[in-house]
Motif scaffolding. Structure first.
Motif, PDB file in Angstrom:
ATOM      1  N   CYS A 108       0.802  21.541 -11.963  1.00 26.30           N
ATOM      2  CA  CYS A 108       0.272  21.475 -10.594  1.00 26.30           C
ATOM      3  C   CYS A 108       0.974  20.407  -9.759  1.00 26.30           C
ATOM      4  O   CYS A 108       0.975  20.476  -8.527  1.00 26.30           O
ATOM      5  N   CYS A 120      -6.330  20.422  -6.215  1.00 29.08           N
ATOM      6  CA  CYS A 120      -6.038  21.638  -6.980  1.00 29.08           C
ATOM      7  C   CYS A 120      -6.712  21.610  -8.345  1.00 29.08           C
ATOM      8  O   CYS A 120      -7.299  22.607  -8.788  1.00 29.08           O
ATOM      9  N   PHE A 151      -6.001  35.771 -12.441  1.00 24.60           N
ATOM     10  CA  PHE A 151      -4.940  35.243 -11.589  1.00 24.60           C
ATOM     11  C   PHE A 151      -5.388  35.197 -10.129  1.00 24.60           C
ATOM     12  O   PHE A 151      -5.045  34.270  -9.388  1.00 24.60           O
ATOM     13  N   GLN A 152      -6.173  36.181  -9.712  1.00 25.04           N
ATOM     14  CA  GLN A 152      -6.637  36.216  -8.325  1.00 25.04           C
ATOM     15  C   GLN A 152      -7.503  34.996  -8.005  1.00 25.04           C
ATOM     16  O   GLN A 152      -7.368  34.386  -6.934  1.00 25.04           O
ATOM     17  N   ARG A 153      -8.382  34.614  -8.926  1.00 24.74           N
ATOM     18  CA  ARG A 153      -9.206  33.425  -8.709  1.00 24.74           C
ATOM     19  C   ARG A 153      -8.358  32.160  -8.735  1.00 24.74           C
ATOM     20  O   ARG A 153      -8.593  31.222  -7.974  1.00 24.74           O
ATOM     21  N   GLU A 155      -5.265  31.899  -7.806  1.00 22.59           N
ATOM     22  CA  GLU A 155      -4.519  31.831  -6.547  1.00 22.59           C
ATOM     23  C   GLU A 155      -5.321  31.151  -5.444  1.00 22.59           C
ATOM     24  O   GLU A 155      -4.749  30.544  -4.535  1.00 22.59           O
ATOM     25  N   LYS A 156      -6.644  31.247  -5.516  1.00 30.84           N
ATOM     26  CA  LYS A 156      -7.502  30.670  -4.486  1.00 30.84           C
ATOM     27  C   LYS A 156      -7.726  29.168  -4.673  1.00 30.84           C
ATOM     28  O   LYS A 156      -8.425  28.546  -3.878  1.00 30.84           O
ATOM     29  N   CYS A 157      -7.126  28.592  -5.714  1.00 33.43           N
ATOM     30  CA  CYS A 157      -7.325  27.170  -6.010  1.00 33.43           C
ATOM     31  C   CYS A 157      -6.333  26.267  -5.279  1.00 33.43           C
ATOM     32  O   CYS A 157      -6.355  25.047  -5.466  1.00 33.43           O
ATOM     33  N   GLY A 160      -0.502  27.488  -4.656  1.00 33.56           N
ATOM     34  CA  GLY A 160       0.690  28.122  -4.114  1.00 33.56           C
ATOM     35  C   GLY A 160       1.485  28.813  -5.210  1.00 33.56           C
ATOM     36  O   GLY A 160       0.918  29.469  -6.093  1.00 33.56           O
ATOM     37  N   TYR A 161       2.807  28.641  -5.176  1.00 34.43           N
ATOM     38  CA  TYR A 161       3.670  29.306  -6.158  1.00 34.43           C
ATOM     39  C   TYR A 161       3.410  28.831  -7.587  1.00 34.43           C
ATOM     40  O   TYR A 161       3.774  29.512  -8.556  1.00 34.43           O
ATOM     41  N   ALA A 163       0.645  28.739  -9.111  1.00 32.80           N
ATOM     42  CA  ALA A 163      -0.417  29.523  -9.757  1.00 32.80           C
ATOM     43  C   ALA A 163       0.164  30.467 -10.801  1.00 32.80           C
ATOM     44  O   ALA A 163      -0.386  30.613 -11.902  1.00 32.80           O
ATOM     45  N   LYS A 164       1.271  31.104 -10.487  1.00 28.12           N
ATOM     46  CA  LYS A 164       1.907  32.029 -11.430  1.00 28.12           C
ATOM     47  C   LYS A 164       2.343  31.288 -12.691  1.00 28.12           C
ATOM     48  O   LYS A 164       2.126  31.760 -13.815  1.00 28.12           O
TER      49      LYS A 164
END
Length: 289
Positions: A108, A120, A151-153, A155-157, A160-161, A163-164
């Motif tokens: 992070c 984050c 992954f969708q949840r 991404e909301k944290c 940005g990039y 998350a992947k």
């Protein structure tokens, strides 16, 4: 509150030196740390450390209080510049953090700043962790790799990039292969352990060194980012240029010089140099190692 003898220990410098992100401080000099599924309250009075925790938390290990501090400091005190940094922050220790949480935290941290990193990490804990409470305090545990299931949840944290990278790394840790266990990693050489970590998504040289230094006991690791590079060139420019032997002093060369110059506890030197630069105003206070 329980009490420990904590000679040659500086709670403030240790907690606030960029190794750790889940903490808050009180007006009385106390700190609340959330690590894994534990809430830990800490307060220092001279050589005594008062603490209480929500479960059986090994405070001595976490805070590096079992390190041979006098010998470490003696071994890295090579010149007046590092001696001044040590004097300013005498008692700063290298933490021994949980491997997964440390890995996730420094993924992070890539190209970010401390306030954003802290947000984050708290978002991740809130989204995927479990509620924990202690003495009227509440928080969320840092989730285990298998708990980061969407992954969708994630991404909301606010990652940005990143998350992947974090999601893919969580799946690798959750696979249960054991190759990224502290026990396995500590059986490797520093170079091999670093190479192994750099196979993970989103883990470059600096992030790998942070993980190895702050959770795996590789005290020769010397994380170098643009800010540490600036501090090192400002203090040791002539020596680094000589070590580089005509090459441009990049992060790899600076880290190599540091390990050669400071020895097997170069990571301790890095923390003194970095934290002293931040607190003396030479670096922006919000930046991370």
């Amino acid at each position: 509150m329980e009490t420990l003898q904590a000679k040659n220990f500086n709670l403030k410098s240790t907690i606030e030196s960029g190794q750790l992100f889940r903490y808050s401080s009180g007006s009385d000099g106390s700190y609340r740390v959330v690590a894994g599924d534990s809430i830990v309250n800490l307060r220092q009075e001279g050589d005594k450390l008062e603490f209480e925790s929500s479960n059986d938390f090994d405070v001595e290990s976490f805070l590096g209080l079992r390190h041979s501090y006098s010998g470490i400091v003696k071994s890295i005190r090579k010149d007046e510049k590092i001696a001044a940094a040590i004097k300013s922050h005498h008692g700063l220790r290298i933490l021994e953090q949980g491997l997964w949480e440390c890995t996730a935290s420094f993924i992070c941290s890539s190209f970010s700043n401390i306030p954003r990193i802290r947000r984050c990490i708290e978002n991740i804990a809130t989204a995927f962790g479990e509620p924990i409470g202690f003495e009227g305090l509440s928080a969320f545990s840092f989730p285990q790799p298998h708990q980061i299931s969407s992954f969708q949840r994630l991404e909301k944290c606010g990652l940005g990039y990143r998350a992947k990278y974090l999601f893919e790394t969580a799946m690798i840790f959750a696979s249960g292969s054991g190759e990224f266990s502290q026990r396995n990693l500590r059986s490797l050489s520093y170079a091999d352990a670093k190479e192994k970590f750099m196979e993970l998504p989103g883990v470059g040289s600096k992030v790998a060194d942070c993980i190895l230094l702050f959770s795996c006991g590789f005290y020769e690791a010397f994380p170098v980012d643009v800010w540490v590079k600036r501090a090192m060139l400002g203090s040791y420019g002539m020596e680094i240029n000589a070590f580089a032997a005509g090459r441009k002093p990049n992060e790899r060369i600076i880290a190599g010089f540091a390990r050669s110059y400071f020895g097997k506890y170069a990571g301790y030197a890095q923390q003194f140099i970095y934290h002293n630069s931040r607190t003396s105003g030479k670096l922006p206070s919000a930046l991370v190692t």
